[in-house]
Scaffold this active site. Structure first.
Site, PDB file in Angstrom:
ATOM      1  N   SER A 130      34.175  36.959  43.255  1.00  0.00           N
ATOM      2  CA  SER A 130      33.795  37.781  42.116  1.00  0.00           C
ATOM      3  C   SER A 130      32.235  38.345  42.504  1.00  0.00           C
ATOM      4  O   SER A 130      31.583  37.825  43.071  1.00  0.00           O
ATOM      5  CB  SER A 130      33.689  37.731  40.928  1.00  0.00           C
ATOM      6  OG  SER A 130      33.812  38.633  40.221  1.00  0.00           O
ATOM      7  N   LYS A 184      39.489  32.490  38.322  1.00  0.00           N
ATOM      8  CA  LYS A 184      39.741  33.585  38.540  1.00  0.00           C
ATOM      9  C   LYS A 184      40.884  35.029  37.728  1.00  0.00           C
ATOM     10  O   LYS A 184      40.392  36.119  37.631  1.00  0.00           O
ATOM     11  CB  LYS A 184      39.590  33.623  40.639  1.00  0.00           C
ATOM     12  CG  LYS A 184      39.102  35.234  40.866  1.00  0.00           C
ATOM     13  CD  LYS A 184      37.583  36.024  40.547  1.00  0.00           C
ATOM     14  CE  LYS A 184      37.856  37.211  40.660  1.00  0.00           C
ATOM     15  NZ  LYS A 184      38.371  37.996  41.177  1.00  0.00           N
ATOM     16  N   HIS A 187      39.119  35.774  34.285  1.00  0.00           N
ATOM     17  CA  HIS A 187      38.515  35.992  34.530  1.00  0.00           C
ATOM     18  C   HIS A 187      38.662  37.941  34.730  1.00  0.00           C
ATOM     19  O   HIS A 187      38.082  38.825  33.742  1.00  0.00           O
ATOM     20  CB  HIS A 187      37.216  36.239  36.082  1.00  0.00           C
ATOM     21  CG  HIS A 187      36.708  36.198  36.846  1.00  0.00           C
ATOM     22  ND1 HIS A 187      36.799  38.007  37.087  1.00  0.00           N
ATOM     23  CD2 HIS A 187      35.302  36.939  36.367  1.00  0.00           C
ATOM     24  CE1 HIS A 187      36.210  38.495  37.745  1.00  0.00           C
ATOM     25  NE2 HIS A 187      34.637  37.596  37.187  1.00  0.00           N
ATOM     26  N   ASN A 188      39.549  37.719  35.569  1.00  0.00           N
ATOM     27  CA  ASN A 188      39.972  38.964  36.284  1.00  0.00           C
ATOM     28  C   ASN A 188      40.538  39.646  34.618  1.00  0.00           C
ATOM     29  O   ASN A 188      40.914  41.040  33.914  1.00  0.00           O
ATOM     30  CB  ASN A 188      41.327  39.505  36.994  1.00  0.00           C
ATOM     31  CG  ASN A 188      39.835  39.120  38.467  1.00  0.00           C
ATOM     32  OD1 ASN A 188      39.041  38.490  38.507  1.00  0.00           O
ATOM     33  ND2 ASN A 188      40.934  39.766  39.446  1.00  0.00           N
ATOM     34  N   GLU A 191      37.365  40.566  32.702  1.00  0.00           N
ATOM     35  CA  GLU A 191      37.894  42.326  33.207  1.00  0.00           C
ATOM     36  C   GLU A 191      38.891  43.173  32.654  1.00  0.00           C
ATOM     37  O   GLU A 191      38.546  44.284  32.602  1.00  0.00           O
ATOM     38  CB  GLU A 191      37.676  41.969  34.441  1.00  0.00           C
ATOM     39  CG  GLU A 191      37.142  42.940  35.952  1.00  0.00           C
ATOM     40  CD  GLU A 191      37.807  42.853  37.008  1.00  0.00           C
ATOM     41  OE1 GLU A 191      37.677  41.357  37.420  1.00  0.00           O
ATOM     42  OE2 GLU A 191      38.258  43.171  37.665  1.00  0.00           O
TER      43      GLU A 191
HETATM   44  C1  6PG Z   1      35.807  40.533  41.239  1.00  0.00           C
HETATM   45  C2  6PG Z   1      36.553  41.412  40.966  1.00  0.00           C
HETATM   46  C3  6PG Z   1      38.141  42.269  42.189  1.00  0.00           C
HETATM   47  C4  6PG Z   1      38.932  42.910  42.337  1.00  0.00           C
HETATM   48  C5  6PG Z   1      39.875  43.407  41.210  1.00  0.00           C
HETATM   49  C6  6PG Z   1      40.932  44.324  41.259  1.00  0.00           C
HETATM   50  O1  6PG Z   1      35.990  39.594  40.923  1.00  0.00           O
HETATM   51  O2  6PG Z   1      35.403  40.826  41.935  1.00  0.00           O
HETATM   52  O3  6PG Z   1      37.796  40.764  39.717  1.00  0.00           O
HETATM   53  O4  6PG Z   1      38.628  40.522  42.727  1.00  0.00           O
HETATM   54  O5  6PG Z   1      38.039  43.954  42.178  1.00  0.00           O
HETATM   55  O6  6PG Z   1      41.267  41.804  41.716  1.00  0.00           O
HETATM   56  O7  6PG Z   1      41.770  44.523  40.124  1.00  0.00           O
HETATM   57  P1  6PG Z   1      42.712  45.992  40.555  1.00  0.00           P
HETATM   58  O8  6PG Z   1      42.810  45.495  41.388  1.00  0.00           O
HETATM   59  O9  6PG Z   1      43.678  45.102  39.433  1.00  0.00           O
HETATM   60  O10 6PG Z   1      41.784  46.450  38.856  1.00  0.00           O
END
Ligand code: 6PG
Length: 475
Positions: A130, A184, A187-188, A191
């Site tokens: 990330s 991860k 984590h997303n 996010e």
């Molecule tokens: C990270 C982000 C990266 C990516 C996302 C975007 O941790 O650096 O999470 O992995 O930007 O996967 O996800 P979406 O396109 O689904 O918003």
């Protein structure tokens, strides 16, 4: 070529190259493979004097030049590309070599790949990375999972290049099997939830309160200096001050020209899907996925807006409201983390991944998208109980939430009155209220299930399973 390289990378786009250059900065000899010669050349050209950085278009050359056990990472799009890279690599690999998938692969695919390669004596790691392109260059947060013994070979390199928080590297062994990709994925999910709730606050201030982009920039910038200090608040402040370079008008900001349809690559959805399978409740992440999905129906929303002649009720935002908003967002962020971490606690047991929650907090503290000052409050909670099933059960987190409860209720009242949808934040408060309920109304749901389907129920006053022939009027 003599085997003198420490690390190999398959896929040297910006992310892959940046990770290799980061390793080179820390004294490792690195080699990258890509089918495109210009990428191989570009990688070599980016190396500083004295660094050992090589690009090649021949995969066998890359493999042959690596020290054993070989450490090879792939950064290719999730799905079929990962499998085809594995097949291309396999003929050149030897027992005990280590292959890392650094993309956002689905953890179930990772489990299959681990098993497939285990039979051939190869250690396969799923590793969440990330922090985007800049993070890769200067210090990403990394979440590797797989064979624990093989991790010892990766540890020195990963710890050297990782972001650092409180002097500690933001990388740690996340558990066996596909734990790295699982962490991860969650984590997303978090996010998604944080981004959704920031967007709701933006909506309330902008569409409801009529605040300008300059005002929004100042508010978010100030918030980033306090309890909300985080990467997402920081970049949000930057977004509001970015002018549109398609026009000459200095008061024209890019944000006002961006179509309100959110994209997604699926990791948020996977988090929700998997939470429902476990099962564990993560309604704020679910709602964030749902709101992105709803945003895509732009045409229908435009039609509905006309049909209902809908408009928001303008509100005046006071300094007091801003204080409540700041507290409310901190409350909601904490709930989003709590939901995600409760999912990891449950998955760790159910899927036998043995995820070390204190290390998850450590890894998320810097370098990653969901890094925030709030995470500092969780370290102590997991130190006291490394298997804490839910952050809400920690007494210090309870204080943090109780102190902000009034603010989230105030903010949601404003949202309801002004007709600004705040589905993510509402779900966070409802989760909190439900989690704190020693009696939920699910007794009624059990009664209804038994009524129409003889699904039975349990009683609070004696043990056993019961069924009632419920009275139906007129029968
Ligand atoms: C990270 C982000 C990266 C990516 C996302 C975007 O941790 O650096 O999470 O992995 O930007 O996967 O996800 P979406 O396109 O689904 O918003």
């Amino acid at each position: 070529m003599e085997p003198g390289f420490d690390f190999g990378m398959i896929g040297i786009g910006v992310m892959g190259s940046n990770l290799l250059l980061n390793m080179a900065d820390h004294g490792f000899a690195v080699i990258g493979f890509d089918l495109k010669q210009e990428r191989a050349d570009k990688l070599e050209a980016a190396a500083k004097k004295g660094q050992v950085v090589k690009g090649t278009t021949r995969v066998e050359e890359m493999v042959a030049s690596l020290k054993k056990p070989r450490k090879i990472m792939m950064l290719v799009p999730a799905g079929k590309p990962v499998d085809s890279v594995i097949e291309n690599l396999l003929p050149h690999l030897e027992k005990d070599d280590i292959v890392i998938d650094g993309g956002n692969s689905h953890y179930k695919d990772t489990i299959q790949r681990i098993n497939y390669l285990q039979n051939k004596g190869i250690h396969f790691f799923g590793m969440g990375v990330s922090g985007g392109e800049l993070g890769a260059r200067l210090g990403p947060s990394m979440m590797p999972g797989g064979d624990k013994e093989a991790y010892q070979y990766l540890k020195p390199i990963l710890e050297a290049i990782a972001a650092k928080a409180d002097g500690e590297p933001c990388v740690a062994y996340m558990g066996n099997n596909a734990a790295g990709h699982y962490v991860k994925m969650v984590h997303n999910g978090i996010e998604y939830a944080m981004m959704q709730m920031i967007s709701e606050v933006y909506d309330l201030l902008h569409r409801g309160g009529g605040l300008t982009n300059q005002a929004l920039h100042s508010i978010f910038k100030k918030w980033n200096e306090g309890q909300l200090h985080s990467y997402l608040i920081e970049i949000t402040a930057e977004v509001f001050k970015t002018q549109d370079d398609e026009t000459e008008d200095p008061s024209d900001f890019l944000i006002d020209h961006i179509l309100d349809q959110a994209g997604s690559k699926g990791t948020g959805k996977w988090t929700s899907q998997d939470a429902m399978d476990l099962p564990v409740a993560i309604p704020t992440i679910d709602m964030a996925v749902a709101m992105r999905d709803l945003s895509v129906y732009k045409e229908q929303r435009v039609r509905a807006a006309k049909l209902y002649n809908s408009s928001v009720n303008k509100i005046e935002i006071t300094q007091n409201d801003l204080g409540h908003l700041e507290n409310a967002l901190a409350f909601c962020f904490a709930i989003a983390y709590a939901q995600g971490l409760s999912m990891l606690a449950k998955a760790s047991d159910e899927l036998n991944m043995n995820i070390p929650l204190p290390d998850v907090i450590k890894v998320w503290k810097a370098g990653c998208i969901i890094r925030s000052a709030l995470l500092g409050n969780f370290t102590e909670a997991f130190r006291k109980d490394p298997k804490l099933p839910n952050l809400l059960l920690d007494d210090e987190i309870a204080e943090l939430l109780k102190n902000r409860e009034e603010s989230i209720r105030q903010v949601l009242e404003i949202g309801i009155k002004s007709k600004i949808p705040m589905a993510g934040m509402m779900s966070a408060l409802s989760y909190y209220d439900a989690y704190l309920s020693d009696r939920m109304p699910t007794n009624l749901i059990q009664a209804q299930r038994d009524f129409f389907g003889a699904h039975t129920y349990q009683r609070i006053d004696k043990k056993g399973v019961f069924h009632t022939e419920w009275y139906v009027e007129g029968e």
